[in-house]
Design a protein around this motif. Sequence first.
Motif, mmCIF file in Angstrom:
data_model
loop_
_atom_site.group_PDB
_atom_site.id
_atom_site.type_symbol
_atom_site.label_atom_id
_atom_site.label_comp_id
_atom_site.label_asym_id
_atom_site.label_seq_id
_atom_site.Cartn_x
_atom_site.Cartn_y
_atom_site.Cartn_z
ATOM 1 N N HIS A 101 23.491 55.578 77.130
ATOM 2 C CA HIS A 101 23.727 56.280 78.389
ATOM 3 C C HIS A 101 23.146 55.486 79.559
ATOM 4 C CE1 HIS A 101 24.685 59.968 76.074
ATOM 5 N NE2 HIS A 101 23.677 59.608 75.303
ATOM 6 N N LYS A 145 20.975 65.941 86.691
ATOM 7 C CA LYS A 145 21.900 65.136 85.889
ATOM 8 C C LYS A 145 21.772 65.471 84.416
ATOM 9 C CE LYS A 145 22.916 60.276 84.932
ATOM 10 N NZ LYS A 145 22.375 60.229 83.552
ATOM 11 N N ASP A 177 23.151 63.961 80.633
ATOM 12 C CA ASP A 177 23.856 62.988 79.796
ATOM 13 C C ASP A 177 24.191 63.658 78.479
ATOM 14 O OD1 ASP A 177 23.778 60.120 81.066
ATOM 15 O OD2 ASP A 177 21.821 60.998 81.482
ATOM 16 N N THR A 184 30.305 59.332 75.107
ATOM 17 C CA THR A 184 29.242 59.678 76.048
ATOM 18 C C THR A 184 29.885 60.241 77.307
ATOM 19 O OG1 THR A 184 29.217 57.445 77.008
ATOM 20 C CG2 THR A 184 27.684 57.900 75.189
ATOM 21 N N TRP A 227 28.669 61.920 81.366
ATOM 22 C CA TRP A 227 27.598 61.915 82.378
ATOM 23 C C TRP A 227 28.028 62.811 83.515
ATOM 24 C CZ3 TRP A 227 27.967 60.263 87.424
ATOM 25 C CH2 TRP A 227 26.891 59.629 88.059
#
Length: 470
Positions: A52, A283, A285, A351, A353
């Motif tokens: 990430h 944020k 991830d 992944t 985000w």
Amino acid sequence: MLDVVVVGAGPNGLTAAAELARRGCSVALYEAEDTVGGGARTEELTLPGFRHDPCSAVHPFGAGSPAFNSMPLSGFGLEWLHAALPMAHPFPDGTAAVLSHSISETAASFGSRDAGTYRRLVAPFAGHWDTLAADFLRPPWLGMPRDPLRFARFALLGPQPVALLNRRFRGEKARALLAGLGAHAIAPLRGLTTGGLAVMFALAAHGHGWPVARGGSQAISDALAGYLRSLGGTIHTGITVKRLDELPPARAYVFDTSPTALARIAGLGNTYRGFRYGPGAFKIDYALSGPVPWTAKDARRAGTVHVGPSAREIGAALLRASHGQAPDTPFLITSQPTLVDPTRAPDGKHTFWAYGHVPNDWRGDATEAIERQIERFAPGFRDLVLARAVSGPPEMAARNANYVGGDIGCGAFDGLQSVLRPKLARVPYATAHPAVFLCSSATPPGGGVHGMCGHNAAREVWRKLHAPRR
């Protein structure tokens, strides 16, 4: 005695160091963390094999950066990867506006009422990103514009708020997309220069795309560090600088830090007492078992997806963050790098985000609000979550000292501070100390992984070091 000591190995510090080293200066760089990177790092934050980017993931101004493009970074491992679409902006009805490499495709996604308006907006600058970026991402005293007429034309557009710019459009798709672009300033949409910033983001997509770095954003930092070392520069990690006299003797000291940290280290007192920090970032991830199930098909092929169904809702979310209110329906900027870089996750996994805006130094938990917003446009998203790493403003600030209160832009981008950073001064990189300079995102042109703050500061340092003695 060294020529230059640089403090802080973020993209701007690394760029400043490399720029000065290639001009023949002896350069040493000091970084508090154990690795270089600042806002351009890559780590396994969730599960083994999932890589990430803790902060910046997509680089609209990176691939077209005059600073980066003046260095042989590809020879040090940097490779840009492009999704089929730079950005998509989905709507509740399953459609999406898109920011494409093609102006025509972008305009068509707005519908017939606004397609022509968008073409006319960007047509004068299309195909001229390189000169436009060179002229607007550096201070005017560093030379005459390369394209004076185009510079003058954009100078009329640049100061406009995105709220004013959006009056040209009749439909919600164009307005929402441009509001989302302007929201990258992390400031109210009525703020100065947010309209010009929105257009610059659009032109970046049409010019060089919104790419990710193969392997993660750390590849950018590693390439800059490799280039610096090849020029004879040295890098010292794991060293926290608390006072200027802890550093080796040098003719100049360049700080990739927040203005308040610089003032504390260099003993500059209240030099930056009027400098303001902006809203923080919250944020998350994600490690996912599959791709995000966006209802809008175009969102499934975009490297970046903006989540906010109207300009009004986006504006309200930014106002709440700016006025110290907890997020209710946040505007989200999301990135899905494994669409183009499968090395970031185990086979078949992904992944993802996402971040929203919250008040500076906010201590609450926006996880539910963020995931509720994603589910509006990607039903079933939560079922794919294998693990999540959550970072609110305190965690962002702990990870990177430049993110004061979670402000990833290193300074509020509103009012006069959007153009007079970090304070009113003819040379914003210089300080009251004749040998001390600032090169972080607190200086022009501001936040983002493009290295231009470091590039511009390095040119000012070089000019000072080689000025005729009186």
